[in-house]
Design a protein around this motif. Structure first.
Motif, PDB file in Angstrom:
ATOM      1  N   PRO C 184      25.902   5.585 -34.045  1.00 45.76           N
ATOM      2  CA  PRO C 184      24.791   5.246 -35.230  1.00 45.76           C
ATOM      3  C   PRO C 184      24.028   5.962 -35.892  1.00 45.76           C
ATOM      4  O   PRO C 184      23.947   5.736 -37.134  1.00 45.76           O
ATOM      5  CB  PRO C 184      24.787   3.891 -34.814  1.00 45.76           C
ATOM      6  N   TYR C 185      23.274   6.514 -34.762  1.00 42.07           N
ATOM      7  CA  TYR C 185      22.368   6.789 -35.206  1.00 42.07           C
ATOM      8  C   TYR C 185      22.307   9.341 -35.132  1.00 42.07           C
ATOM      9  O   TYR C 185      23.728   9.431 -34.432  1.00 42.07           O
ATOM     10  CB  TYR C 185      20.871   6.757 -35.141  1.00 42.07           C
ATOM     11  N   ARG C 186      22.388  10.304 -35.775  1.00 46.15           N
ATOM     12  CA  ARG C 186      22.713  11.005 -35.586  1.00 46.15           C
ATOM     13  C   ARG C 186      21.900  11.704 -34.223  1.00 46.15           C
ATOM     14  O   ARG C 186      20.526  10.874 -34.154  1.00 46.15           O
ATOM     15  CB  ARG C 186      21.490  12.024 -37.208  1.00 46.15           C
ATOM     16  N   SER C 217      16.503   7.760 -34.303  1.00 48.00           N
ATOM     17  CA  SER C 217      15.981   9.223 -35.011  1.00 48.00           C
ATOM     18  C   SER C 217      15.760   9.158 -36.243  1.00 48.00           C
ATOM     19  O   SER C 217      15.055  10.760 -36.916  1.00 48.00           O
ATOM     20  CB  SER C 217      16.852  10.116 -35.110  1.00 48.00           C
ATOM     21  N   ALA C 218      15.854   8.362 -36.774  1.00 48.35           N
ATOM     22  CA  ALA C 218      15.615   8.096 -38.139  1.00 48.35           C
ATOM     23  C   ALA C 218      14.582   6.086 -38.107  1.00 48.35           C
ATOM     24  O   ALA C 218      15.421   5.563 -37.493  1.00 48.35           O
ATOM     25  CB  ALA C 218      16.515   7.813 -39.034  1.00 48.35           C
ATOM     26  N   PRO C 219      13.904   6.098 -38.886  1.00 49.15           N
ATOM     27  CA  PRO C 219      14.074   4.731 -39.262  1.00 49.15           C
ATOM     28  C   PRO C 219      15.399   3.713 -38.791  1.00 49.15           C
ATOM     29  O   PRO C 219      16.392   3.522 -39.367  1.00 49.15           O
ATOM     30  CB  PRO C 219      12.911   3.793 -40.413  1.00 49.15           C
ATOM     31  N   ARG C 220      15.108   2.672 -37.993  1.00 50.61           N
ATOM     32  CA  ARG C 220      15.720   0.832 -38.248  1.00 50.61           C
ATOM     33  C   ARG C 220      15.120  -0.300 -37.592  1.00 50.61           C
ATOM     34  O   ARG C 220      14.274  -0.522 -37.039  1.00 50.61           O
ATOM     35  CB  ARG C 220      16.582   1.141 -37.071  1.00 50.61           C
ATOM     36  N   GLY C 221      15.280  -0.809 -39.137  1.00 50.13           N
ATOM     37  CA  GLY C 221      14.885  -2.152 -39.106  1.00 50.13           C
ATOM     38  C   GLY C 221      13.100  -2.268 -39.049  1.00 50.13           C
ATOM     39  O   GLY C 221      12.649  -1.226 -39.872  1.00 50.13           O
ATOM     40  N   PRO C 224      10.227   2.401 -36.185  1.00 51.45           N
ATOM     41  CA  PRO C 224      10.221   3.896 -36.529  1.00 51.45           C
ATOM     42  C   PRO C 224      10.885   5.062 -35.843  1.00 51.45           C
ATOM     43  O   PRO C 224      11.562   4.523 -34.337  1.00 51.45           O
ATOM     44  CB  PRO C 224       9.040   4.103 -36.245  1.00 51.45           C
ATOM     45  N   PRO C 225      11.017   5.805 -36.411  1.00 49.14           N
ATOM     46  CA  PRO C 225      12.027   7.115 -36.170  1.00 49.14           C
ATOM     47  C   PRO C 225      11.159   7.709 -34.556  1.00 49.14           C
ATOM     48  O   PRO C 225       9.501   7.351 -33.963  1.00 49.14           O
ATOM     49  CB  PRO C 225      12.120   7.963 -36.743  1.00 49.14           C
ATOM     50  N   VAL C 227       8.763   9.220 -31.591  1.00 48.73           N
ATOM     51  CA  VAL C 227       7.633  10.647 -32.152  1.00 48.73           C
ATOM     52  C   VAL C 227       7.798  11.932 -31.115  1.00 48.73           C
ATOM     53  O   VAL C 227       6.851  12.381 -30.635  1.00 48.73           O
ATOM     54  CB  VAL C 227       6.434   9.851 -32.094  1.00 48.73           C
ATOM     55  N   THR C 238       6.024   3.019 -28.871  1.00 48.39           N
ATOM     56  CA  THR C 238       6.846   3.010 -30.720  1.00 48.39           C
ATOM     57  C   THR C 238       7.175   2.174 -31.679  1.00 48.39           C
ATOM     58  O   THR C 238       7.639   1.541 -32.173  1.00 48.39           O
ATOM     59  CB  THR C 238       6.676   3.925 -31.486  1.00 48.39           C
TER      60      THR C 238
END
Lengths: 206, 315, 554
Positions: C184-186, C217-221, C224-225, C227, C238
């Protein structure tokens, strides 16, 4: 063994980041609470003297006028009954293991030098720790079945270093980034550092 | 809460920090240079009236916007890279020069010749930069892999400087050949269309890296593609074509540049710590200076359509 | 720790009460929660809220069943409860002692337990690898251990579902195993520690990959991605980490499940008909009974057998579901042997998730002449925090004094490779009850473990291979260490009531309304971290139970 700590990150202090986004309130509370050693409530006077000597041998800090204290935190953990999740079948629970192990170290010193562990010079104390670690016991009865090497490594040293490196001085001297939330890190590559990390270390071999 | 008092007394001066200070100087100089050019331009009377003149100005404005995008984006990305290689200072410096050159008027005086030279050097810098970035990618473990395309030196970024230089050069040609407005308009339309597709490819790569987590992230991939194709087809078949679709798409691309900037600013703010953690989030969040480059390309595209439809070749 | 800790409100008093539960995405907020009276007979009482319980509760609640899920630990809000501090964050582990014995006694705690809502996923290292398909039939296809009562194609489907639910960030193309859909995410940027593995792998000519990780690796709902603060193992402050606490738990609550935190279940009650009738749990200073039509035990490989054994009664004198003496047996771990090396560069492995690069070569290569073991192992790059690494050093070497401080001063130049090594299921590696009682008056678990020869050949092979790889990557002054991680088995599922505790649906052979759904079901360990497999298996069991419910065959 080296005589002097070489300190590749001299001058770096994770506490410089206290007021930056690397620290959040809960982390500040934890570290603030750790600044003042708790009072002794678990160990007896005799045990305490051996423990202080053991901590001084485990983590000697000749370069510090105000060395990092470890013994009070061990005492507090044992007083609070803080466990690790494991009790080896051949070991008593942590408090009892510590008491027996410290008494046995003292007995080793008496058997070898006629003096208590806390009264030995550094070289003699170190020699006893190395002997105990290799299973060379002068007073096996004092250990009363306590596995000596395992007590030294997994009960004593592991506990001591977990406290030492949880203190800002311990984190700073190895160039560790320290607390990091909400701000983490940007530059993840080899030899790459963020401006809020320790500067590159000074290495004799590089 | 105040910092605890148990501090190590520093026994030696701090060792070297990563040298990011020079980066700030370069960026500051760049901004000053671009600002001076902008101010100079505002004070100058504007003689142009015809479609031809307006198109030239518009294209150069587009190039200037593109250059400004590169200036800030390369400064930010190279700051992230710690200006590890001295050549990394060249990108923001050349971008600033490019902005200044694009803001100047084309002509044949000494200053104008300097501007022309600046466009050529920008173009060359972009091409060489792409080579540098490609080298950076291939030397890492994995070589040309997705991980390196995502996170090593961005392969498409230096291209934007080359495009700014190329657009600047085009306007020099336009200015020198006032009789060939339509023919040059075709060329400019084709060129800008191709640039739009190239830029879109980079956006697609980076938004793919972001997993298109927001549906709006598809906009700067789809609309500029359509606009690029519309421009290219206008260039190929200029006669009798309705240019309204192309104009609408290019206008949207230009607006997307602004919208994208707003989205990226919002995106930085929603990362952990938000803008108060700007030293991290401005670097790792969505790049705020990047989307505006679409506004620059949109302007150039509109200028090309104007030229194409509003001028005649005179023999 | 007594002094200076974070607010201990969550550990002192239950938070999920009064019709609301903590909003895990806030610092102090709440979300509504449906509540059930103790006297109400709920459809499902689920004991444990980790990879098994949280997933099953979500599935059942979303299908309309009434669900109460218990966890012995607190209900955290990571944003305000998790500090950047190793010692403080010990609070995520099950620190109440288990008695450990056998030829190779296990260390229990940080590496294999969790005691909070969300289970050990609050502090897992997020490595999310799928089993090799053949492992589901390792007896028939590879000639060792036992077969799962499940087909790999079915598991493949649920792996994809689990990866979507946890938004795994993984590589575009994965070098091993059959084709899988896109993550789903990179993938994340590989940190310096991971690049050491990459360099070594490329030098030795084996494949490597950016590790598929359960941190975005990117925002989801509201996540946050990542850190890259590197403290995954002590709790993500986080919410970038896609733990059960921030994925399935909010879904379960939204679907109407009730969660009871700080609620230690001590006993499962049975009725005169031999069926279970509910659970006895300790909360708010006293014991209570929750009636339930079905009880699901999801306490992981130690607490699940412990609860079944502690629930012995006149009708089931050896504990529940234990008619064939299978409860507690076939407990497995992953050997967690590691090689550490000093590099010429500064690696600073504290940055980023600890294991950003992985190698599954020895899970898939069957033909290499050096292979002298059954099963497989994967290995990953490492990034231990200072206290953790210092503990490893003193345990492995006995170093102390300035010698130890000097070694630790090289922390930023260290790199390491560590295996997740398959161990064989052995009947005598097991959980039993000790004579000691815990604070609730419940007999403590005793864990007996010893490696077999194959296990030893496997980890020795891995030490040789990883040493070569680290040297090929430029490492020197190598150090080998041993450890274990994870738990699998203890109440395994199977096709034969004589050799297993439950059927393929997690239903105990002996009591039809008693179920198990967690890592203890796993008949084999595989050479990968188990969390993703436990989640996928729980999702599969959830769908099966829901389907049975529709047909009226629960």
């Amino acid at each position: 063994m080296t005589e002097r700590f070489s300190a590749p990150y001299r001058g770096y202090d994770v506490l410089d980041k206290w007021d930056t986004p690397s620290f959040n309130d809960q982390t500040r509370r934890v570290l603030r609470g750790r600044m003042d050693p708790p009072p002794r409530r678990f160990f007896s006077d005799t045990e305490w003297r051996v423990l202080l000597a053991l901590c001084a041998r485990a983590m000697p800090q000749p370069e510090r006028t105000d060395p990092v204290a470890m013994a009070p935190f061990i005492d507090a953990d044992l007083h609070a009954g803080r466990g690790t999740g494991t009790r080896r079948a051949d070991m008593p629970e942590p408090g009892a293991a510590w008491r027996r192990g410290l008494a046995a170290l003292d007995a080793e010193a008496v058997a070898r030098h006629g003096r208590g562990f806390a009264d030995l010079d550094a070289a003699a104390a170190n020699a006893i720790l190395r002997a105990v670690d290799s299973g060379d016991l002068a007073d096996p009865a004092a250990w009363d079945g306590l596995p000596a090497q395992r007590f030294l490594r997994e009960t004593a040293l592991k506990h001591i270093v977990s406290i030492y490196y949880s203190q800002p001085q311990g984190m700073s001297e190895i160039g560790y980034g320290g607390p990091a939330s909400p701000r983490g890190y940007v530059r993840l590559g080899t030899d790459r550092i963020d401006p809020w990390e320790a500067p590159h270390g000074q290495w004799p071999d590089r | 809460m105040r910092a605890p008092s148990h501090r190590e007394v520093p026994t030696a001066p701090r060792t070297r920090r990563p040298h990011t200070g020079l980066g700030r100087v370069v960026v500051g100089l760049g901004i000053a240079l671009a600002g001076a050019a902008l101010a100079g331009r505002a004070m100058r009377p504007r003689p142009e009236t015809g479609v031809h003149q307006k198109s030239i100005r518009r294209t150069r404005d587009g190039a200037a916007i593109l250059g400004a995008s590169v200036l800030f984006d390369s400064a930010l990305e190279h700051l992230r890279g710690g200006f590890e290689n001295r050549a990394m200072y060249v990108a923001p410096t050349m971008a600033a020069v490019s902005v200044a050159a694009s803001l100047a008027e084309p002509g044949s005086g000494g200053r104008e010749r300097g501007a022309r030279l600046a466009h050529i050097v920008s173009l060359a810098t972009g091409v060489i930069g792409t080579g540098f970035h490609l080298y950076n990618i291939t030397k890492r473990p994995g070589g040309i892999s997705w991980n390196n395309l995502f996170y090593a030196a961005p392969i498409g970024a230096p291209g934007a400087l080359a495009v700014a230089g190329a657009l600047g050069m085009s306007t020099e040609v336009l200015a020198a050949q006032p009789r060939n407005g339509r023919r040059n308009g075709r060329a400019l339309a084709g060129l800008t269309g191709a640039f739009l597709l190239g830029e879109t490819a980079e956006v697609a790569l980076l938004h793919f890296r972001g997993a298109f987590h927001n549906p709006a992230m598809y906009l700067p991939v789809t609309v500029p593609t359509a606009a690029g194709i519309a421009l290219i087809s206008l260039a190929l078949h200029p006669d009798g074509r309705d240019d309204r679709v192309a104009r609408a798409l290019l206008g949207t691309v230009g607006a997307l540049g602004l919208l994208g900037t707003a989205f990226h600013i919002y995106g930085v703010g929603r990362n952990m710590g938000g803008w108060s953690n700007w030293r991290q989030n401005a670097l790792v969040g969505p790049p705020t200076p990047a989307p505006i480059s679409f506004t620059g390309l949109g302007l150039a595209g509109l200028a090309a359509v104007d030229l194409l439809q509003g001028t005649e070749d005179r023999r | 720790m007594s002094a200076g800790a974070v607010s201990h409100v969550a550990e002192d008093r239950p938070r999920a009460t009064g019709g609301r539960a903590p909003d895990v995405f806030s610092r102090s907020g709440w979300v509504p929660m449906r509540e059930h009276a103790l006297g109400d007979e709920v459809d499902f009482a689920i004991v444990g809220s980790g990879c098994g319980g949280a997933v099953l509760a979500t599935k059942l609640a979303e299908a309309g069943h009434s669900v109460v899920m218990f966890d012995a630990g607190p209900f955290w809000r990571p944003l305000s409860d998790f500090a950047s501090d190793e010692r403080e964050q010990d609070k995520l582990y099950w620190l109440d002692p288990r008695v450990s014995d056998g030829d190779d006694p296990l260390e229990l705690g940080a590496n294999n337990s969790g005691r909070n809502v969300g289970g050990s996923t609050t502090h897992f290292q997020m490595v999310s690898l799928r089993f090799r398909p053949d492992w589901f039939k390792s007896r028939s296809k590879l000639g060792y251990a036992v077969d799962w009562p499940v087909d790999w194609h079915e598991m493949w489907h649920y792996y994809a579902e689990a990866e979507r639910a946890m938004a795994i960030s993984g590589p575009i193309s994965y070098p091993w195993g059959p084709k899988r859909g896109r993550y789903p995410y990179r993938e994340h940027e590989v940190n310096a520690a991971g690049l050491v593995l990459a360099r070594g792998a490329e030098a030795l000519g084996v494949a490597w990959a950016p590790t598929p990780l359960a941190t975005v690796s990117a925002p989801r709902g509201k996540s946050p991605p990542c850190v890259y603060r590197g403290m995954c193992k002590i709790g993500c402050s986080t919410n970038a980490k896609q733990s059960m606490l921030v994925t399935y738990i909010p879904r379960a609550l939204a679907a109407g499940a009730e969660i009871r935190d700080l609620a230690m279940v001590g006993r499962i009650d049975t009725g005169p008909d031999g069926r279970v009738t509910g659970v006895e749990f300790h909360r708010d200073g006293g014991w209570h009974v929750q009636r339930a039509r079905n009880v699901v035990v999801a306490g992981y490989s130690i607490e699940t057998p412990r609860l079944l054994l502690n629930s012995a009664c006149g009708r089931y004198p050896n504990g529940l579901a234990n008619g064939s003496d299978q409860v507690g047996r076939y407990l497995m771990v992953h050997s967690n042997h590691a090689v550490w090396a000093e590099m010429d560069e500064e690696i600073r492995w504290y940055k980023g998730p600890p294991s950003m690069a992985c190698c599954e070569h020895w899970n898939y290569d069957d033909d290499d002449p050096s292979r002298d073991f059954h099963g497989g192992y994967s290995f990953m790059s490492q990034g231990p925090l200072p206290g953790d690494f210092a503990g490893t050093l003193v345990t492995a070497t006995g170093a102390f004094g300035l010698d130890l401080r000097e070694r630790m001063a090289r922390y930023n130049r260290m790199a390491g490779l560590k295996i997740v090594g398959e161990t064989m299921p052995q009947a005598d590696n097991r959980v039993t009850l000790s004579d000691e009682k815990d604070g609730f008056g419940l007999p403590r678990a005793r864990i007996t473990f010893g490696y077999c020869d194959n296990d030893r050949r496997l980890y020795r092979h891995s030490l040789r291979f990883m040493s070569r790889m680290l040297q090929a990557a430029g490492g020197h002054d190598l150090l080998e260490t041993s450890s274990t991680a994870h738990l699998m088995g203890g109440c395994r599922m199977g096709s034969d009531p004589e050799t297993s505790v439950t059927d393929a649906n997690g239903r105990s052979w002996e009591i039809p309304n008693l179920w198990i759904c967690d890592g203890s079901l796993m008949p084999t360990a595989g050479g990968v971290n188990p969390a993703l497999t436990i989640v996928a298996n729980a999702a599969r069991i959830g769908d099966r139970i829901v389907a049975m419910g529709r047909k009226g065959t629960i």
